[in-house]
Design a protein around this motif. Structure first.
Motif, mmCIF file in Angstrom:
data_model
loop_
_atom_site.group_PDB
_atom_site.id
_atom_site.type_symbol
_atom_site.label_atom_id
_atom_site.label_comp_id
_atom_site.label_asym_id
_atom_site.label_seq_id
_atom_site.Cartn_x
_atom_site.Cartn_y
_atom_site.Cartn_z
ATOM 1 N N ARG A 128 0.834 -1.210 0.000
ATOM 2 C CA ARG A 128 0.000 0.000 0.000
ATOM 3 C C ARG A 128 0.865 1.255 0.000
ATOM 4 O O ARG A 128 0.626 2.188 -0.775
ATOM 5 C CB ARG A 128 -0.922 -0.015 1.236
ATOM 6 N N GLU A 129 1.893 1.283 0.853
ATOM 7 C CA GLU A 129 2.778 2.445 0.943
ATOM 8 C C GLU A 129 3.554 2.652 -0.358
ATOM 9 O O GLU A 129 3.779 3.787 -0.790
ATOM 10 C CB GLU A 129 3.761 2.265 2.110
ATOM 11 N N LEU A 130 3.935 1.548 -0.990
ATOM 12 C CA LEU A 130 4.668 1.639 -2.260
ATOM 13 C C LEU A 130 3.781 2.226 -3.355
ATOM 14 O O LEU A 130 4.212 3.109 -4.115
ATOM 15 C CB LEU A 130 5.173 0.249 -2.663
ATOM 16 N N ARG A 131 2.528 1.758 -3.439
ATOM 17 C CA ARG A 131 1.607 2.322 -4.444
ATOM 18 C C ARG A 131 1.374 3.811 -4.188
ATOM 19 O O ARG A 131 1.278 4.610 -5.126
ATOM 20 C CB ARG A 131 0.271 1.571 -4.403
ATOM 21 N N GLN A 132 1.286 4.168 -2.921
ATOM 22 C CA GLN A 132 1.069 5.572 -2.556
ATOM 23 C C GLN A 132 2.256 6.418 -3.021
ATOM 24 O O GLN A 132 2.075 7.505 -3.580
ATOM 25 C CB GLN A 132 0.895 5.675 -1.037
ATOM 26 N N TRP A 133 3.473 5.899 -2.809
ATOM 27 C CA TRP A 133 4.674 6.634 -3.248
ATOM 28 C C TRP A 133 4.669 6.795 -4.765
ATOM 29 O O TRP A 133 4.953 7.874 -5.288
ATOM 30 C CB TRP A 133 5.954 5.898 -2.804
ATOM 31 N N LEU A 134 4.367 5.720 -5.477
ATOM 32 C CA LEU A 134 4.365 5.769 -6.945
ATOM 33 C C LEU A 134 3.395 6.836 -7.450
ATOM 34 O O LEU A 134 3.749 7.671 -8.288
ATOM 35 C CB LEU A 134 3.992 4.397 -7.516
ATOM 36 N N ALA A 135 2.168 6.802 -6.922
ATOM 37 C CA ALA A 135 1.146 7.756 -7.369
ATOM 38 C C ALA A 135 1.536 9.193 -7.027
ATOM 39 O O ALA A 135 1.238 10.120 -7.788
ATOM 40 C CB ALA A 135 -0.198 7.408 -6.736
ATOM 41 N N GLY A 136 2.218 9.370 -5.903
ATOM 42 C CA GLY A 136 2.616 10.708 -5.469
ATOM 43 C C GLY A 136 3.871 11.229 -6.142
ATOM 44 O O GLY A 136 4.252 12.385 -5.963
ATOM 45 N N ASN A 137 4.538 10.357 -6.918
ATOM 46 C CA ASN A 137 5.808 10.759 -7.525
ATOM 47 C C ASN A 137 5.829 10.558 -9.036
ATOM 48 O O ASN A 137 6.884 10.332 -9.635
ATOM 49 C CB ASN A 137 6.963 9.999 -6.863
ATOM 50 N N GLY A 138 4.645 10.662 -9.642
ATOM 51 C CA GLY A 138 4.572 10.689 -11.097
ATOM 52 C C GLY A 138 4.642 9.343 -11.793
ATOM 53 O O GLY A 138 5.134 9.260 -12.915
ATOM 54 N N TYR A 139 4.130 8.288 -11.120
ATOM 55 C CA TYR A 139 4.080 6.964 -11.758
ATOM 56 C C TYR A 139 2.659 6.422 -11.731
ATOM 57 O O TYR A 139 1.924 6.635 -10.772
ATOM 58 C CB TYR A 139 5.007 5.966 -11.042
ATOM 59 N N ALA A 164 -1.648 9.356 -12.122
ATOM 60 C CA ALA A 164 -2.713 8.442 -11.707
ATOM 61 C C ALA A 164 -3.205 8.845 -10.328
ATOM 62 O O ALA A 164 -2.435 9.319 -9.491
ATOM 63 C CB ALA A 164 -2.194 7.015 -11.674
ATOM 64 N N VAL A 165 -4.511 8.690 -10.122
ATOM 65 C CA VAL A 165 -5.117 8.941 -8.802
ATOM 66 C C VAL A 165 -5.832 7.665 -8.390
ATOM 67 O O VAL A 165 -6.615 7.107 -9.163
ATOM 68 C CB VAL A 165 -6.112 10.122 -8.855
ATOM 69 N N TYR A 166 -5.535 7.186 -7.188
ATOM 70 C CA TYR A 166 -6.133 5.939 -6.708
ATOM 71 C C TYR A 166 -6.906 6.178 -5.418
ATOM 72 O O TYR A 166 -6.529 7.030 -4.606
ATOM 73 C CB TYR A 166 -5.042 4.892 -6.456
ATOM 74 N N THR A 167 -7.972 5.408 -5.237
ATOM 75 C CA THR A 167 -8.736 5.472 -3.988
ATOM 76 C C THR A 167 -7.943 4.741 -2.894
ATOM 77 O O THR A 167 -6.993 4.007 -3.177
ATOM 78 C CB THR A 167 -10.100 4.786 -4.144
ATOM 79 N N ALA A 168 -8.376 4.922 -1.648
ATOM 80 C CA ALA A 168 -7.719 4.246 -0.518
ATOM 81 C C ALA A 168 -7.777 2.729 -0.698
ATOM 82 O O ALA A 168 -6.798 2.025 -0.421
ATOM 83 C CB ALA A 168 -8.385 4.658 0.788
ATOM 84 N N GLN A 169 -8.917 2.227 -1.188
ATOM 85 C CA GLN A 169 -9.046 0.776 -1.392
ATOM 86 C C GLN A 169 -8.137 0.288 -2.520
ATOM 87 O O GLN A 169 -7.569 -0.806 -2.434
ATOM 88 C CB GLN A 169 -10.504 0.386 -1.715
ATOM 89 N N GLN A 170 -7.997 1.078 -3.580
ATOM 90 C CA GLN A 170 -7.116 0.690 -4.689
ATOM 91 C C GLN A 170 -5.652 0.631 -4.234
ATOM 92 O O GLN A 170 -4.904 -0.249 -4.663
ATOM 93 C CB GLN A 170 -7.273 1.664 -5.863
ATOM 94 N N LEU A 171 -5.254 1.561 -3.391
ATOM 95 C CA LEU A 171 -3.893 1.531 -2.847
ATOM 96 C C LEU A 171 -3.694 0.295 -1.976
ATOM 97 O O LEU A 171 -2.620 -0.304 -1.969
ATOM 98 C CB LEU A 171 -3.614 2.797 -2.020
ATOM 99 N N LEU A 176 -5.386 -2.806 -10.225
ATOM 100 C CA LEU A 176 -5.596 -3.796 -11.284
ATOM 101 C C LEU A 176 -5.907 -5.174 -10.703
ATOM 102 O O LEU A 176 -6.696 -5.933 -11.270
ATOM 103 C CB LEU A 176 -4.372 -3.854 -12.213
ATOM 104 N N LEU A 177 -5.306 -5.479 -9.558
ATOM 105 C CA LEU A 177 -5.571 -6.761 -8.905
ATOM 106 C C LEU A 177 -7.027 -6.868 -8.469
ATOM 107 O O LEU A 177 -7.665 -7.905 -8.647
ATOM 108 C CB LEU A 177 -4.656 -6.943 -7.685
ATOM 109 N N MET A 178 -7.566 -5.780 -7.914
ATOM 110 C CA MET A 178 -8.947 -5.839 -7.414
ATOM 111 C C MET A 178 -9.951 -5.846 -8.563
ATOM 112 O O MET A 178 -11.088 -6.273 -8.408
ATOM 113 C CB MET A 178 -9.231 -4.721 -6.402
ATOM 114 N N GLN A 179 -9.504 -5.401 -9.722
ATOM 115 C CA GLN A 179 -10.337 -5.436 -10.919
ATOM 116 C C GLN A 179 -10.397 -6.866 -11.477
ATOM 117 O O GLN A 179 -11.456 -7.373 -11.828
ATOM 118 C CB GLN A 179 -9.714 -4.497 -11.961
ATOM 119 N N GLU A 180 -9.229 -7.508 -11.487
ATOM 120 C CA GLU A 180 -9.129 -8.843 -12.078
ATOM 121 C C GLU A 180 -9.671 -9.930 -11.146
ATOM 122 O O GLU A 180 -10.311 -10.885 -11.591
ATOM 123 C CB GLU A 180 -7.663 -9.150 -12.410
#
Length: 230
Positions: A128-139, A164-171, A176-180
């Motif tokens: 979760r923290e890694l996804r948050q960093w990615l979204a906050g740093n242009g990935y 990209a902007v993600y919801t708390a649940q997506q993070l 993509l995992l929760m979609q699949e």
């Protein structure tokens, strides 16, 4: 496992390294990933970066054993400091460390990511923290995969430059995992639900020993997982 026969986890990481890439594998351990990809003709050049002396020496032996000293550089360096401008790296892989450690590595060397078009990340926890960093740093996350090997659940997160902007649940679950909702994904979260319900029951027995904020966080997670599995 060796450079000829990667673990299933590393095979799946390898699958996300594009043909013709110039790969820097940070925290490379034995150097199996860049050497395997070079032997297969997938990458043009590779860097195996290690911060500790023993795995650094091990990676050197792997490269030397395969006669790849001219195409795979092994460097004793902290994180992205293993990358030099002349390497012209296009893909960076980080595998088998905590998501918080990955965030710290990426945060410490942003200038060395210039020209990098893809990050292939396999965190051991802290997703979760890694996804948050990615979204906050242009990935933005372009691929995600979850696999189970030796009774452990491993997530692979592939990110490329983009907004990209993600919801708390997506993070939390992975957008993509929760979609699949693969069988491996559902299996992981069924196990996690049982674990978190058990932990909450222990909190209740603790009678005030656990901060309310922590209990609220666990309750929220249990709610999210229950909703996901419904």
């Amino acid at each position: 496992m060796n450079e000829q026969t990667l673990s299933r986890r590393l095979e799946r990481v390898a699958a996300y390294v594009p043909q013709g890439a110039r790969l820097a594998d940070i925290g490379s351990d034995h150097g199996f990933l860049p050497v395997a990809l070079m032997l297969r003709g997938v990458i043009e050049a590779g860097v195996a970066g290690e911060v500790a002396q023993v795995p650094f020496a091990s990676a050197q032996r792997t490269v030397s054993r395969n006669g790849l000293e001219a195409s795979v550089a092994v460097r004793l360096a902290d994180g992205l400091a293993a990358i030099e401008p002349q390497d012209r790296i296009t893909v960076v892989s980080l595998c088998g460390m905590g998501g918080d450690t990955m965030c710290a590595i990426l945060q410490a060397g942003p200038q060395r990511l210039a020209g990098v078009t893809r990050l292939v990340l396999q965190p051991n926890g802290g997703e979760r923290e890694l996804r948050q960093w990615l979204a906050g740093n242009g990935y933005r996350i372009v691929h995600e995969e979850l696999l189970r090997e030796n009774r452990f659940d491993y997530e692979i997160i592939v990110a490329e430059p983009g907004r990209a902007v993600y919801t708390a649940q997506q993070l939390y679950f992975g957008p993509l995992l929760m979609q699949e909702k693969s069988a491996a994904f559902l299996g992981k979260w069924q196990r996690m639900l049982r674990q978190k319900q058990h932990t909450l029951a222990n909190f209740q027995r603790g009678r005030g020993a656990v901060p309310q904020a922590k209990i609220d966080d666990f309750n929220q997670q249990v709610g999210w997982i229950t909703q996901l599995l419904a």
